[in-house]
Motif scaffolding. Structure first.
Motif, mmCIF file in Angstrom:
data_model
loop_
_atom_site.group_PDB
_atom_site.id
_atom_site.type_symbol
_atom_site.label_atom_id
_atom_site.label_comp_id
_atom_site.label_asym_id
_atom_site.label_seq_id
_atom_site.Cartn_x
_atom_site.Cartn_y
_atom_site.Cartn_z
ATOM 1 N N PHE A 129 0.810 -1.225 0.000
ATOM 2 C CA PHE A 129 0.000 0.000 0.000
ATOM 3 C C PHE A 129 0.843 1.274 0.000
ATOM 4 N N GLU A 130 2.171 1.131 0.039
ATOM 5 C CA GLU A 130 3.028 2.321 0.042
ATOM 6 C C GLU A 130 2.726 3.183 -1.185
ATOM 7 N N GLY A 131 2.491 4.445 -0.940
ATOM 8 C CA GLY A 131 2.215 5.367 -2.037
ATOM 9 C C GLY A 131 0.766 5.387 -2.479
ATOM 10 N N LYS A 132 -0.056 4.470 -1.965
ATOM 11 C CA LYS A 132 -1.468 4.423 -2.379
ATOM 12 C C LYS A 132 -2.396 5.167 -1.415
ATOM 13 N N GLU A 133 -1.854 5.504 -0.227
ATOM 14 C CA GLU A 133 -2.663 6.184 0.801
ATOM 15 C C GLU A 133 -3.879 5.352 1.195
ATOM 16 N N VAL A 134 -3.640 4.041 1.357
ATOM 17 C CA VAL A 134 -4.680 3.130 1.848
ATOM 18 C C VAL A 134 -4.374 2.821 3.303
ATOM 19 N N ALA A 135 -5.329 3.006 4.180
ATOM 20 C CA ALA A 135 -5.139 2.775 5.609
ATOM 21 C C ALA A 135 -5.477 1.331 5.976
#
Length: 595
Positions: A129-135
């Protein structure tokens, strides 16, 4: 409720929690292979009852991943639901992480229960999820919807596993563990694996079906050991045993709080594959603790059985062999008399001979009694209201095992029930050749299952056939029927060492046609020492005759027949004194040498 109705309830809770996807593993706080019913949430939600599989539910879709052992079963059990079966490792099938990264966008959140999700998997998600802004949010959304009929957490009565069967006291094992921790640059560990805890402390219970597990955690530091469990299930004998071996007791539910509250400076070893994300976060968030990642050290200690454990295991296999002989005799007699028998009857006959045996505690897994095409499902399990009638033709596969106080067994045999096709006879012979090829293996110190799996698999590969599973697995000592860290599969790189037990169970599975498997347990023992190094070999510990009637004699080599004849002579010699004259005569016929 149907699976679709349950999914609708879950999506309602997802909306309340503000998550666009929810991950449901097949695990508990201990990353167990076989789960207490309380944590079988993936099975409850989907209807798929296999032991391996994970689910993802989004706002509009749901999917379930499982491996090749369960493709047939999963397809049948998911039929009629919206859930899409993802056949793991098949061409074009995304991994769970690929599926999630494809469906979640910036600002979205993935929900999961941190107490039952491995820390290692969450680490993989964070990287993806790095760079995707998914929590990633830790939230339990199953408990609010699984109410009323949810089984309680198990708390069966614990008992001491006596020294005469363990060969080492809990205090001695704790000293071994502390030394291993030092070797790994640590001085403390929170054990979460149930098989490790019960072996380490010489205590057992029955919290998981077929497995003598005690639902617990165990915190080991330089100067103390604390067992976290439901104290009401510990009789006085167990409490005294623990105290005598330097082990304190605390409530099961206090473990997270105690880890967060540790103030003694400690270097804590953390095995990410075995640790839940919530416990890992509690450790890394505690300033008093230095967390180092590494393999869980109890697993390799207990994998190498000590002389007492080996001797006890061999006795357990003799008892299992006696029950298998008596079962096969009765099956032959009743089939010859024209009785109508089904798959469940075979299981019941076998257990009727097991139950009177000394130190028998129960089965070590759900019996697989599979006739004909049903045996193509590797983990098929018959039910009284849905099982096949045996006919005087074809093959019957029986994969079964026992828990004795002196050992755990796992045996598979495939029996000829009557006339066979040429294809069935060839397949049977290929499988036996594969079994013997591994059993005859001699290998250098340092070799692992990844090196040796090919010995068996090559016997079916040469005909363009494969089996979608490993060739074998480790077995515990009054523990789990599947225990590592070693196994016989192409991906396992743990070196095999003397004292390790591994199963040898190649097979052929053709959907809708036939399933064949032959399994022995093998003990790793020294072979020789030369200027080139140390060499090991396998010693079979299973004591049950192999059906030779289906063999295509012309396909067998002299060396294979020599091994088979020697194995059968050992089976006869070890079982004969435990059988009556009629049983001895029957076994003698079944174990006569093949020229």
């Amino acid at each position: 409720m149907t699976a679709n109705e349950k999914l609708a309830l879950l999506r309602g809770k997802m909306k309340e929690a503000g998550v666009q996807a929810y991950y449901i593993p097949s695990s508990d706080p201990h990353m167990s292979e076989y789960l207490p019913d309380h944590w079988r949430s993936r099975a409850w939600l989907s209807g798929f009852s296999g032991s391996a599989g994970v689910m993802v539910v989004t706002e509009t879709e749901s999917a379930l991943w499982t491996d090749g052992r369960y493709f047939i079963q999963a397809a049948r059990q998911l039929e009629g639901s919206e859930i899409v079966l993802q056949r793991m490792k098949e061409p074009g099938v995304p991994t769970v992480i690929e599926y999630l990264t494809d469906r979640l966008s910036a600002g979205d959140a993935l929900g999961l229960d941190g107490m039952i999700t491995p820390a290692a998997f969450v680490g993989e998600l964070e990287k993806a999820f790095e760079g995707k802004e998914v929590a990633i949010r830790t939230v339990d959304l199953i408990s609010p919807i699984w109410t009323g009929d949810r089984p309680p957490m198990p708390a069966t009565q614990a008992f001491v596993h006596p020294l005469e069967y363990t060969g080492a006291s809990a205090a001695e094992k704790l000293n071994q563990l502390r030394k291993k921790l030092g070797d790994q640059g640590a001085d403390a560990i929170l054990l979460t694996r149930l098989d490790s805890i019960v072996w380490l402390l010489n205590v057992r219970a029955a919290d998981i079906s077929y497995t003598p597990a005690l639902l617990s955690f165990c915190l080991v530091t330089p100067d103390q050991a604390v067992l976290y469990t439901n104290e009401s299930r510990l009789p006085q004998e167990v409490l005294e045993h623990l105290k005598d071996n330097g082990v304190a007791v605390a409530p099961y539910g206090r473990v997270l709080e105690d880890v967060e509250g540790l103030r003694q400076p400690l270097t804590m070893l953390c095995p990410l594959e075995d640790m839940s994300y919530s416990l890992y976060a509690a450790m890394t968030g505690n300033d008093a603790l230095t967390v180092v990642e590494g393999a869980e050290p109890v697993q390799p200690i207990k994998a190498c059985k000590n002389p007492t454990e080996v001797a006890c295991l061999k006795k357990a296999h003799i008892k299992e062999g006696v029950a298998m002989v008596r079962m096969e005799m009765e099956l032959e007699r009743r089939m010859a008399a024209g009785e109508t028998l089904n798959e469940c009857d075979v299981h019941d006959i076998l257990n009727s001979y097991r139950e009177p045996l000394p130190l028998f505690l129960g089965e070590s897994f759900s019996c697989i009694s599979a006739y004909g095409a049903n045996a193509a499902m590797m983990h098929y399990s018959p039910a009284p209201d849905n099982c096949a009638v045996l006919e005087p033709r074809g093959l019957l596969l029986l994969d079964t095992g026992s828990q004795f106080l002196d050992g755990t067994t796992d045996t598979t045999r495939t029996y000829q029930m009557g006339p066979l096709t040429d294809e069935e006879r060839r397949y049977y012979t290929y499988v036996l050749k594969a079994n013997i090829a591994l059993a005859r293996g001699v290998f250098m110190k340092g070799c692992s299952g990844a090196n040796l799996d090919i010995l068996a698999r090559n016997q079916v590969w040469r005909y363009g056939i494969d089996y979608r599973c490993g060739t074998g697995h480790g077995v515990g000592h009054l523990g789990g029927v599947h225990e590592g860290p070693h196994s016989m599969r192409l991906t396992n790189t743990v070196p095999l060492e003397p004292g390790m037990i591994v199963t040898d169970e190649p097979g052929i599975y053709e959907e809708g046609l036939v399933g064949i498997r032959i399994e022995n347990e093998l003990l790793v023992v020294p072979a020789c020492s030369t200027e080139y190094g140390e060499f090991y070999r396998f010693e079979p510990v299973t004591r049950c005759p192999i059906d030779t009637r289906p063999l295509v004699r012309e396909l067998m080599t002299f060396e294979e027949l020599e091994w088979l004849n020697a194995f059968h002579e050992k089976v006869y010699e070890d079982l004969k004194d435990h059988l009556n004259p009629q049983e001895q005569a029957w076994l003698r016929q079944k174990t006569l040498p093949i020229a």
